[in-house]
Design a protein around this motif. Structure first.
Motif, PDB file in Angstrom:
ATOM      1  N   UNK A  61      13.468  11.673   2.128  1.00 48.16           N
ATOM      2  CA  UNK A  61      12.282  10.929   2.549  1.00 48.16           C
ATOM      3  C   UNK A  61      12.662   9.600   3.216  1.00 48.16           C
ATOM      4  N   UNK A  65       4.047  11.774  -1.083  1.00 49.69           N
ATOM      5  CA  UNK A  65       3.117  10.866  -1.766  1.00 49.69           C
ATOM      6  C   UNK A  65       1.948  10.457  -0.874  1.00 49.69           C
ATOM      7  N   UNK A  66       2.019  10.801   0.413  1.00 50.13           N
ATOM      8  CA  UNK A  66       0.988  10.342   1.345  1.00 50.13           C
ATOM      9  C   UNK A  66       0.111  11.507   1.806  1.00 50.13           C
ATOM     10  N   UNK A  82       5.918  12.966   3.979  1.00 55.79           N
ATOM     11  CA  UNK A  82       6.137  12.196   2.752  1.00 55.79           C
ATOM     12  C   UNK A  82       5.153  12.739   1.710  1.00 55.79           C
ATOM     13  N   UNK A  86       0.841  -1.198   0.000  1.00 53.58           N
ATOM     14  CA  UNK A  86       0.000   0.000   0.000  1.00 53.58           C
ATOM     15  C   UNK A  86       0.877   1.250   0.000  1.00 53.58           C
ATOM     16  N   UNK A  87       1.912   1.234   0.860  1.00 54.51           N
ATOM     17  CA  UNK A  87       2.798   2.394   0.930  1.00 54.51           C
ATOM     18  C   UNK A  87       3.495   2.597  -0.410  1.00 54.51           C
ATOM     19  N   UNK A 103       3.332   1.992  10.787  1.00 60.24           N
ATOM     20  CA  UNK A 103       3.582   0.916   9.818  1.00 60.24           C
ATOM     21  C   UNK A 103       4.792   0.099  10.262  1.00 60.24           C
ATOM     22  N   UNK A 114       1.445   4.222  -3.331  1.00 64.73           N
ATOM     23  CA  UNK A 114       1.390   5.680  -3.395  1.00 64.73           C
ATOM     24  C   UNK A 114       2.541   6.231  -4.223  1.00 64.73           C
ATOM     25  N   UNK A 115       3.729   5.647  -3.998  1.00 65.60           N
ATOM     26  CA  UNK A 115       4.904   6.111  -4.739  1.00 65.60           C
ATOM     27  C   UNK A 115       4.742   5.812  -6.216  1.00 65.60           C
ATOM     28  N   UNK A 148       2.376   8.075  -8.016  1.00 67.52           N
ATOM     29  CA  UNK A 148       2.888   9.419  -8.255  1.00 67.52           C
ATOM     30  C   UNK A 148       3.741   9.493  -9.510  1.00 67.52           C
TER      31      UNK A 148
END
Lengths: 407, 221
Positions: free
Chosen positions: A296, B97-98, B95, A11-12, B109, A15-16, A19
């Motif tokens: 990040x 993208x979130x 972040x 899921x994380x 997480x 998102x990347x 994008x």
């Protein structure tokens, strides 16, 4: 729990990926082209293999197998009544009949391959069809000739149905000198053409053959009829498991398979060169992606991610590239395969000539579910392997410097 | 008062030449709201990174909640960051993208919480920082103040003993700066979370329980 973690990472990573759709798509396309090349060429190889095997199945008596004595570990595995019982017990064996094999010569030196059969039991095993005449009578000196050998004897020795086939059997006297004994067999039947070894043999009564051999009770082989073509290789394995050798039309399929294995492997290897390019594209994309997100990643580690977490996050992104690449690759592969079939077939048929005219009506490529799964697996495995270096690079970042200097 | 952070004879030198910290000693009690003052280059950030287990001192000891931090044990440092420490950065560092909600959930997480529990906890904290209605916005859609509120919620999501904030108001205008400062103060009072806030603004220092001032790597007051 582990599945839950996996879903979290995916899921994380989703998102990347979302994008950078275009970048991910283009990278996946690199892998997809490689997969398509592999799927397309392998489908051609598999198609030709399939057609060749089908041709063998059609032209030969595939379900007939002969089990023969073999030397295993220095000991001869004889065909004993017990062995025949074990052979009969192999699943899918519909009928069996033990035979004696001999080599005789006629008076005019025509070589004859002779199979001594049990006239009662042989019918179910070899399913003889008679062009002329009828079957052997048990215990008599009669002969049934295969199609080709009957033609030869008729042409060169003038032997016809009802005539006697004169055979010379060589024996040795007390001084070791050869003495030929003449034995006559009445020709009672001729088999139809079968396109197998039985076209070349003379069938006689098994008891007579053993008697001429000097009263030995041993057998040289067992003819086995398998109940279904698909069960043939299982029965072959069963026979080999008993320490015996198996022979029959299935060996042609084995040869075709051996040849096609090599051909398909070589084709796939050259097509697979495209995969190397695709893999390098993934490495490049992910190294860039990791570099862009240095800060990040530093933050992610500062708030509690372990290096292993970072590796999994990066690999999860690669998994998406692999999945997308695999799906597109399979689709392109199917299209590629269709193109070979449509545009390549006339050329291939023209090159192969009349012998392979059966190909003209058939599909020369074959896409199996297994092939598509293979394409998918290659794409996924390759993208994960390619992601390993960027992932490890990311996990080795120092959070402090990553946060301070990262872009 | 129970001591929660203890720094004993901390020294930090880079490449055996540049001295960032020189025999730093101090203690912070549980629930204290402390400002770490000093000009840029005085070693504030280095000290903060060491306390948060992101960097290791050249010598000296750190005690968090009565336990010595073993800077050679990577697993223990990760556990420390997961369980005891919350970070707030100057440039928010969300972040991109979130969404806000996902950013707040993000540390959980790696703490292996169930998804439903993560979601609920993140929603609670967004409400605490007054951003319940911005949960599904991305960082680029939010103002600096809002982003820093999300970052505060993220720092608090693991229920840490200590929040380490590195110039948390450095990128904000004065009004937003006060809002953020007040928010941290409120969290500190309501939750008894210990705050150590690095700043170079003396004025802010006056609004904390106490200040620790660094000059050239040493504590001067």
């Amino acid at each position: 729990m582990i599945v839950g973690r996996l879903i979290d990472y995916l899921m994380a990573a989703a998102h990347q990926v979302a994008r950078k759709r275009m970048r991910v798509f283009l990278t996946a396309l690199g892998i997809a082209i490689g997969v398509a090349a592999v799927v397309g060429t392998v489908s051609l190889g598999e198609g030709i293999r399939y057609q060749a095997v089908e041709a063998i199945k059609e032209q030969s008596d595939l379900t007939l197998i002969e089990a023969t004595a073999d030397i295993r570990g220095g000991a001869i595995q004889l065909i004993t009544p017990a062995k025949i019982g074990e052979l009969d017990a192999i699943p899918h064996v519909a009928a069996s009949s033990a035979v004696v094999r001999e080599a005789y010569a006629t008076k005019r030196q025509t070589y004859l391959e002779v199979v001594g059969v049990d006239p009662g039991g042989i019918g179910d095993a070899i399913r003889p069809k008679y062009l002329k005449g009828e079957s052997l009578a048990p215990g008599s000196r009669q002969a049934v000739l295969g199609h080709d050998v009957a033609e030869t004897l008729q042409r060169y020795e003038g032997v016809r149905l009802g005539d006697t086939v004169p055979i010379l059997i060589r024996r040795y006297d007390e001084d070791g000198m050869p003495v030929d004994e003449e034995v006559g067999f009445t020709l009672v039947g001729v088999l139809q053409e079968r396109d197998d070894a039985f076209d070349q043999v003379m069938l006689i009564d098994r008891g007579v053959a053993q008697e001429l051999r000097g009263g030995e009770a041993a057998f040289d082989g067992v003819l086995i009829r398998v109940d279904h073509p698909d069960a043939v290789f299982g029965v072959v394995d069963g026979i080999k498991g008993l320490g015996l050798t198996a022979r029959g039309a299935f060996q042609q399929i084995e040869s075709v398979n051996r040849l096609m294995d090599v051909v398909v492997l070589i084709l796939a290897f050259f097509a697979g060169v495209a995969l190397i390019v695709g893999a390098l594209m993934i490495v490049n994309t992910m190294v860039t992606s990791v570099f862009e997100r240095t800060r990040e990643i530093g933050i992610t580690m500062a708030i509690g991610a372990s290096p292993a977490d970072v590796v999994y996050l990066v690999l999860a992104e690669c998994l998406y590239i692999g999945l997308i690449g695999g799906v597109i690759g399979d689709l392109l592969g199917v299209a590629f395969s269709g193109a070979i079939n449509t545009f390549g077939k006339p050329f291939i048929v023209a090159q192969l000539g009349d012998t392979f005219s059966t190909f003209a009506d058939a599909e020369i490529t074959l896409i199996t579910p297994g092939l598509l799964v293979l394409g998918m697996a290659i794409a996924i495995a390759l993208s994960l392997v390619s992601g390993l270096y960027p992932a490890l690079k990311a996990s080795h970042l120092n959070p402090v410097t990553a946060i301070r200097t990262g872009v | 008062m129970e001591t929660i952070i203890e720094a004993m004879h901390l020294n930090k030198a880079y490449n055996d030449q540049v001295t960032a910290l020189l025999d730093v000693n101090f203690a912070i009690g549980k629930g204290e709201f402390v400002a770490l003052l000093g000009r840029s280059g005085s070693g504030k950030s280095t000290l903060l990174n060491i306390l948060g287990g992101l960097d290791a001192p050249t010598s000296g000891e750190v005690r968090i909640d009565g336990r010595n931090v073993d800077f050679g044990d990577r697993k223990a440092l990760i556990a420390l960051r997961r369980e005891a420490i919350g970070f707030i950065f100057q440039s928010f560092n969300l972040i991109p993208a979130l969404t806000a909600q996902e950013n707040v959930e993000y540390p959980l997480l790696f703490n292996y919480h169930e998804k439903a529990a993560r979601r609920e906890r993140a929603a609670d904290l967004l409400a605490t920082v007054g951003l319940a209605d911005r949960a599904h916005h991305y960082p680029r859609e939010m103002s600096g103040g809002e982003q820093q509120r999300v970052a505060i919620a993220r720092a608090l999501v693991g229920d840490p003993l200590i929040v380490l904030a590195d110039e948390p108001t450095g990128n904000l205008d004065s009004r937003t700066r006060d809002e953020i400062f007040d928010l941290m103060r409120r969290v500190n009072r309501e939750r008894e979370t210990t705050f150590l806030i690095v700043t170079h603004e003396r004025e802010l220092g006056k609004r904390t329980d106490r200040t620790i001032e660094l000059l050239d790597g040493s504590v001067v007051s």
